[in-house]
Design a protein around this motif. Structure first.
Motif, PDB file in Angstrom:
ATOM      1  N   ALA A  56      -3.640  48.757  53.292  1.00  0.00           N
ATOM      2  CA  ALA A  56      -3.366  47.701  52.316  1.00  0.00           C
ATOM      3  C   ALA A  56      -2.417  48.255  51.261  1.00  0.00           C
ATOM      4  N   PHE A  58      -1.864  49.048  48.029  1.00  0.00           N
ATOM      5  CA  PHE A  58      -2.418  49.322  46.706  1.00  0.00           C
ATOM      6  C   PHE A  58      -1.471  50.145  45.835  1.00  0.00           C
ATOM      7  N   PRO A  92      -5.761  43.662  50.083  1.00  0.00           N
ATOM      8  CA  PRO A  92      -6.303  44.398  48.933  1.00  0.00           C
ATOM      9  C   PRO A  92      -7.583  43.800  48.369  1.00  0.00           C
ATOM     10  N   GLU A  96     -11.401  45.449  48.208  1.00  0.00           N
ATOM     11  CA  GLU A  96     -12.172  45.518  46.963  1.00  0.00           C
ATOM     12  C   GLU A  96     -13.556  44.883  47.153  1.00  0.00           C
ATOM     13  N   ARG A 125      -0.762  54.158  52.163  1.00  0.00           N
ATOM     14  CA  ARG A 125      -1.527  52.934  51.900  1.00  0.00           C
ATOM     15  C   ARG A 125      -2.842  52.892  52.677  1.00  0.00           C
ATOM     16  N   THR A 379      -8.717  46.314  58.674  1.00  0.00           N
ATOM     17  CA  THR A 379      -8.253  45.349  57.675  1.00  0.00           C
ATOM     18  C   THR A 379      -8.304  43.932  58.234  1.00  0.00           C
TER      19      THR A 379
END
Length: 513
Positions: A56, A58, A92, A96, A125, A379
């Motif tokens: 992701a 970030f 992202p 989280e 990433r 992901t």
């Protein structure tokens, strides 16, 4: 027991206890859900074994557009740009959300996420948890959350054998366990049981991952997509153990190099060298092995003494083979690792069969194209689980009548492994694919345990035969170049069986008999 089963009728059923299944169940809460797992949660599934992390954007030097560009490049022309963009933009926030479930992601001394680098990524990433224990740590947190959620009923030790379908609509699941067969009635079923490594001799997946989700969907009449694209990881620990231990490419991201028995770094002519896309690197290693060389991963300098701290799972596997990565070379070879193809789904995970969804490796969303970008798979699972759950929750529950449970034998993939390993490996050709299809046809049409694994293998072989080009993870020596136009493939079991029967009556096959 039958009274208990009747009380579950009408609930959404999730088949599979990996990350995709657990996340879908949690996202459906507080709606009552039934989750079927053929083993204890956390045992014998690819999610727990996942060393790689979650990709992701970030970093301050990164954004979803850059992540998308890398994904499209690795996918070699077959990614669905809109689907990929949607997933990567949501990544992202989804990660989280995992931290909110208690996943202990690795962080810098300042508290920000520690970001790793893997092949074909232009930025750091990759988010990890406990180094190379990411899958295990995610599963630990999600299992705890599932077990503490009253609306989720987990039934372990139960294996789905067939989907009940009437007029192209789901009516329930026939399943089996140690005390007998059962029928679970529902008009909403989610397939989350992916992985086909058990169909190959060399794999980094659990032996039990034999394409059961694909078989369930195929027998129900669903359309499957891009089955010919199978990713072989270039660095599996070369030794007698099967399944093979994975040596994550995060090790190469930290500076480890590939060399042969002479000490030569043989990848000078490969763009990207150690961090080239997986299909490119796997073929380079395979060809070097075919030329009579041995191939090793040299981590003695980088990460060197820090190896065991950064990669405790890999270090443990190496110790079991008598190897100290800080001092010794690690022998490696490619092995089957991930399946880009799967059940064709739309942006909400809906398949071509009404009331059937698919999520995780079993699904073909269009994100991965012809060659998955490293760490995009976990992901994809956590992002798409939310969309699948929203779609399931938005579909009205309808009553379905109980049915007698049909008994289907458990999968027996051993005869299939030889055919698929020989014909559907890193390098393929038309004659080998035809031979595999002919050999798999009678097995797929049989009534014993080999039938479902053979049916999955047959569909893959026919899809590979029909793709007369080389693209991504699909490389054919008789068609070594790209076709003029990039196209995704679709197939059904009925079409694959018909194509294989036609091969059996072709003039070339008659002459070979």
């Amino acid at each position: 027991m039958s009274a208990d089963l009747r009380s579950f009728f009408g609930r959404p059923i999730i088949i599979g206890g990996g990350i995709a299944g657990l996340m879908t169940a949690l996202q459906l809460s507080p709606e009552p859900v039934l989750l079927l797992s053929r083993s204890l949660l956390g045992a014998d599934n690819s999610s727990t074994w996942a060393q790689g992390g979650l990709a992701a954007s970030f970093g301050e030097d990164d954004d979803p557009a850059m992540h998308l560009a890398d994904t499209l490049a690795a996918g070699d022309g077959l990614c669905d740009r809109d689907v990929a963009s949607r997933i990567l933009q949501a990544a992202p926030k989804a990660i989280e959300g995992l931290a909110g479930f208690g996943v202990p992601f690795d962080r810098t001394p300042k508290g920000s996420l520690s970001l790793g680098l893997e092949a074909a990524h232009s930025r750091r990433r990759i988010v990890h948890a406990h180094g190379d224990g990411t899958g295990r740590e995610i599963m630990r947190a999600l299992i705890a959350a599932v077990r503490s959620t009253p609306s989720i009923v987990v039934v372990e030790g139960v294996e789905a054998r067939r989907l009940a379908v009437r007029e192209n609509a789901i009516r329930g699941v026939w399943a089996s366990c140690s005390i007998g067969p059962f029928f679970f009635g529902s008009r909403r079923v989610v397939l989350a049981t992916g992985g086909i490594g058990g169909l190959f001799l060399d794999t980094t997946n659990p032996w039990g991952s034999c394409g059961q989700g694909l078989a369930l969907a195929a027998r129900a009449g669903a359309v499957l997509a891009d089955l010919e694209f199978i990713q072989f990881h270039p660095t599996a620990l070369d030794g007698p153990e099967r399944p093979m231990a994975l040596v994550s490419e995060a090790v190469r991201g930290e500076g480890a190099a590939l060399i042969d028995e002479t000490g030569q770094a043989f990848l000078q002519s490969v763009p990207g060298a150690e961090l080239a896309p997986r299909d490119v690197l796997a073929r380079a290693v395979w060809n070097h092995l075919a030329d009579g060389h041995h191939v090793f991963l040299d981590a003695r300098q980088r990460p060197g003494p820090a190896f065991a701290r950064h990669f405790p799972t890999i270090a443990s596997a190496c110790r079991g083979a008598g190897i100290n990565p800080a001092r010794d070379l690690i022998p490696i070879r490619p092995a089957q690792h991930y399946h880009m193809g799967g059940v064709a789904v739309d942006s909400f995970g809906r398949t071509s069969v009404e009331g059937l969804w698919a999520c995780g490796e079993v699904a073909s969303t269009g994100l991965h194209g012809a060659n998955r970008l490293a760490s995009n798979s976990l992901t994809e699972a956590i992002v798409c689980a939310r969309w699948v759950a929203e779609s399931v929750a938005g579909t009205p529950a309808r009553r379905t009548r109980p049915a007698f449970a049909n008994v289907y034998p458990p999968p027996a993939p051993i005869p299939v492994r030889v055919f698929l390993s020989r014909a559907l490996g890193i390098v393929r050709d038309g004659e080998g694919l035809k031979a595999a299809a002919r050999a798999l046809l009678p097995l797929a049409e049989s009534k014993d345990g080999v039938s479902d694994p053979a049916a999955v293998g047959l569909m893959i072989a026919v899809a590979a035969l029909l793709r007369e080009e080389s693209r991504g993870a699909h490389y054919r020596t008789d068609f070594p170049h790209h076709a003029t136009a990039a196209r995704r493939s679709e197939i059904t079991l009925e079409a694959a069986l018909a194509a294989a029967r036609e091969l059996g009556h072709s003039p070339s096959s008659e002459g070979a008999k």
